[in-house]
Scaffold this motif. Structure first.
Motif, PDB file in Angstrom:
ATOM      1  N   ILE A  34      -5.512   4.683   5.949  1.00 16.96           N
ATOM      2  CA  ILE A  34      -5.458   3.570   5.007  1.00 16.96           C
ATOM      3  C   ILE A  34      -6.576   2.577   5.319  1.00 16.96           C
ATOM      4  CG2 ILE A  34      -4.089   1.574   4.267  1.00 16.96           C
ATOM      5  CD1 ILE A  34      -1.578   3.364   4.760  1.00 16.96           C
ATOM      6  N   GLY A  35      -6.798   2.337   6.604  1.00 15.00           N
ATOM      7  CA  GLY A  35      -7.832   1.382   7.009  1.00 15.00           C
ATOM      8  C   GLY A  35      -9.226   1.821   6.623  1.00 15.00           C
ATOM      9  N   ILE A  36      -9.549   3.083   6.874  1.00 13.61           N
ATOM     10  CA  ILE A  36     -10.918   3.543   6.580  1.00 13.61           C
ATOM     11  C   ILE A  36     -11.137   3.594   5.071  1.00 13.61           C
ATOM     12  CG2 ILE A  36     -10.497   6.055   6.595  1.00 13.61           C
ATOM     13  CD1 ILE A  36     -13.552   4.232   8.109  1.00 13.61           C
ATOM     14  N   TYR A  37     -10.096   3.896   4.328  1.00 13.50           N
ATOM     15  CA  TYR A  37     -10.236   3.880   2.867  1.00 13.50           C
ATOM     16  C   TYR A  37     -10.589   2.473   2.398  1.00 13.50           C
ATOM     17  CZ  TYR A  37      -9.366   4.753  -2.060  1.00 13.50           C
ATOM     18  OH  TYR A  37      -9.520   4.873  -3.414  1.00 13.50           O
TER      19      TYR A  37
ATOM     20  N   SER B 126       0.955  12.393   3.566  1.00 11.89           N
ATOM     21  CA  SER B 126       1.298  11.065   4.066  1.00 11.89           C
ATOM     22  C   SER B 126       0.138  10.531   4.897  1.00 11.89           C
ATOM     23  CB  SER B 126       2.581  11.109   4.891  1.00 11.89           C
ATOM     24  OG  SER B 126       2.399  11.890   6.032  1.00 11.89           O
ATOM     25  N   LEU B 127      -0.065   9.216   4.846  1.00 12.78           N
ATOM     26  CA  LEU B 127      -1.256   8.596   5.428  1.00 12.78           C
ATOM     27  C   LEU B 127      -0.930   7.824   6.703  1.00 12.78           C
ATOM     28  CD1 LEU B 127      -2.760   7.134   2.142  1.00 12.78           C
ATOM     29  CD2 LEU B 127      -3.439   9.228   3.305  1.00 12.78           C
ATOM     30  N   SER B 128      -1.844   7.913   7.681  1.00 11.42           N
ATOM     31  CA  SER B 128      -1.737   7.087   8.886  1.00 11.42           C
ATOM     32  C   SER B 128      -2.365   5.722   8.613  1.00 11.42           C
ATOM     33  CB  SER B 128      -2.475   7.768  10.042  1.00 11.42           C
ATOM     34  OG  SER B 128      -3.862   7.770   9.767  1.00 11.42           O
ATOM     35  N   ASN B 129      -2.118   4.776   9.496  1.00  9.44           N
ATOM     36  CA  ASN B 129      -2.759   3.469   9.369  1.00  9.44           C
ATOM     37  C   ASN B 129      -4.275   3.591   9.394  1.00  9.44           C
ATOM     38  OD1 ASN B 129      -0.408   2.021   9.150  1.00  9.44           O
ATOM     39  ND2 ASN B 129      -0.253   1.599  11.340  1.00  9.44           N
ATOM     40  N   ASP B 130      -4.781   4.516  10.218  1.00 11.30           N
ATOM     41  CA  ASP B 130      -6.231   4.717  10.296  1.00 11.30           C
ATOM     42  C   ASP B 130      -6.789   5.163   8.951  1.00 11.30           C
ATOM     43  OD1 ASP B 130      -6.278   4.019  12.930  1.00 11.30           O
ATOM     44  OD2 ASP B 130      -6.618   6.058  13.689  1.00 11.30           O
TER      45      ASP B 130
ATOM     46  N   CYS C   1      -4.424   4.818  -1.541  1.00  9.19           N
ATOM     47  CA  CYS C   1      -5.466   5.319  -0.652  1.00  9.19           C
ATOM     48  C   CYS C   1      -5.482   6.841  -0.639  1.00  9.19           C
ATOM     49  CB  CYS C   1      -5.238   4.798   0.765  1.00  9.19           C
ATOM     50  SG  CYS C   1      -5.228   2.996   0.834  1.00  9.19           S
ATOM     51  N   MET C   2      -6.498   7.392   0.043  1.00  6.48           N
ATOM     52  CA  MET C   2      -6.617   8.841   0.165  1.00  6.48           C
ATOM     53  C   MET C   2      -6.661   9.226   1.640  1.00  6.48           C
ATOM     54  SD  MET C   2      -9.491   9.293  -2.799  1.00  6.48           S
ATOM     55  CE  MET C   2      -9.575  11.070  -2.990  1.00  6.48           C
ATOM     56  N   CYS C   3      -6.254  10.481   1.928  1.00  9.66           N
ATOM     57  CA  CYS C   3      -6.308  10.981   3.299  1.00  9.66           C
ATOM     58  C   CYS C   3      -7.763  11.267   3.682  1.00  9.66           C
ATOM     59  CB  CYS C   3      -5.433  12.226   3.439  1.00  9.66           C
ATOM     60  SG  CYS C   3      -6.041  13.646   2.508  1.00  9.66           S
ATOM     61  N   ILE C   4      -7.992  11.508   4.961  1.00 10.18           N
ATOM     62  CA  ILE C   4      -9.350  11.725   5.465  1.00 10.18           C
ATOM     63  C   ILE C   4     -10.049  12.897   4.760  1.00 10.18           C
ATOM     64  CG2 ILE C   4     -10.696  12.415   7.506  1.00 10.18           C
ATOM     65  CD1 ILE C   4      -9.928   9.582   7.833  1.00 10.18           C
ATOM     66  N   PRO C   5      -9.423  14.079   4.657  1.00 12.68           N
ATOM     67  CA  PRO C   5     -10.115  15.197   3.989  1.00 12.68           C
ATOM     68  C   PRO C   5     -10.494  14.878   2.543  1.00 12.68           C
ATOM     69  CG  PRO C   5      -8.231  15.998   5.227  1.00 12.68           C
ATOM     70  CD  PRO C   5      -8.146  14.496   5.249  1.00 12.68           C
TER      71      PRO C   5
ATOM     72  N   VAL D 125       0.838  -1.195   0.000  1.00 13.84           N
ATOM     73  CA  VAL D 125       0.000   0.000   0.000  1.00 13.84           C
ATOM     74  C   VAL D 125       0.872   1.244   0.000  1.00 13.84           C
ATOM     75  CG1 VAL D 125      -1.738   1.316   1.264  1.00 13.84           C
ATOM     76  CG2 VAL D 125      -1.854  -1.171   1.216  1.00 13.84           C
ATOM     77  N   LYS D 126       0.611   2.140  -0.952  1.00 13.93           N
ATOM     78  CA  LYS D 126       1.349   3.402  -0.998  1.00 13.93           C
ATOM     79  C   LYS D 126       0.908   4.260   0.180  1.00 13.93           C
ATOM     80  CE  LYS D 126       2.297   3.539  -5.913  1.00 13.93           C
ATOM     81  NZ  LYS D 126       1.516   2.355  -6.326  1.00 13.93           N
ATOM     82  N   SER D 127       1.876   4.920   0.823  1.00 16.67           N
ATOM     83  CA  SER D 127       1.573   5.619   2.060  1.00 16.67           C
ATOM     84  C   SER D 127       1.297   7.102   1.843  1.00 16.67           C
ATOM     85  CB  SER D 127       2.723   5.439   3.049  1.00 16.67           C
ATOM     86  OG  SER D 127       3.905   5.970   2.491  1.00 16.67           O
ATOM     87  N   ARG D 128       0.973   7.453   0.584  1.00 16.18           N
ATOM     88  CA  ARG D 128       0.612   8.846   0.339  1.00 16.18           C
ATOM     89  C   ARG D 128      -0.748   8.940  -0.336  1.00 16.18           C
ATOM     90  NH1 ARG D 128       4.018  12.654   1.635  1.00 16.18           N
ATOM     91  NH2 ARG D 128       6.136  12.058   2.146  1.00 16.18           N
ATOM     92  N   CYS D 129      -1.492  10.002  -0.011  1.00 10.57           N
ATOM     93  CA  CYS D 129      -2.802  10.248  -0.602  1.00 10.57           C
ATOM     94  C   CYS D 129      -2.669  10.410  -2.117  1.00 10.57           C
ATOM     95  CB  CYS D 129      -3.404  11.508   0.014  1.00 10.57           C
ATOM     96  SG  CYS D 129      -4.926  12.037  -0.781  1.00 10.57           S
TER      97      CYS D 129
END
Ligand SMILES: [Zn+2]
Length: 67
Positions: free
Chosen positions: A20-23, A14-18, A34-38, A4-8
């Protein structure tokens, strides 16, 4: 998980585990980008608060994506 790429993919944050998980929960369990929360909130038409609530909900359920 390492794949999993760690950037939105939308804004490059940069993405937290949370995040990535919610995505994975909301969009695609097998996602490798994945994408960041916003950005995810915007994409889904919900508020950032809604997503944080869902993260807490899944964590309470014992979901392994949010340990
Ligand atoms: Zn973003």
């Amino acid at each position: 998980m390492d794949a999993v790429k760690s950037r939105c993919t939308a804004c490059g944050a940069s993405l937290s585990n949370d995040e990535i998980g919610i995505y994975k929960k909301m969009v695609n369990r097998g996602a490798t980008e994945c994408m960041c929360i916003p950005c995810l909130a915007k994409k889904l038409g919900v508020t950032e608060g809604d997503l944080y609530e869902r993260i807490e909900h899944f964590r309470r359920m014992g979901c392994t994506l949010f340990l």
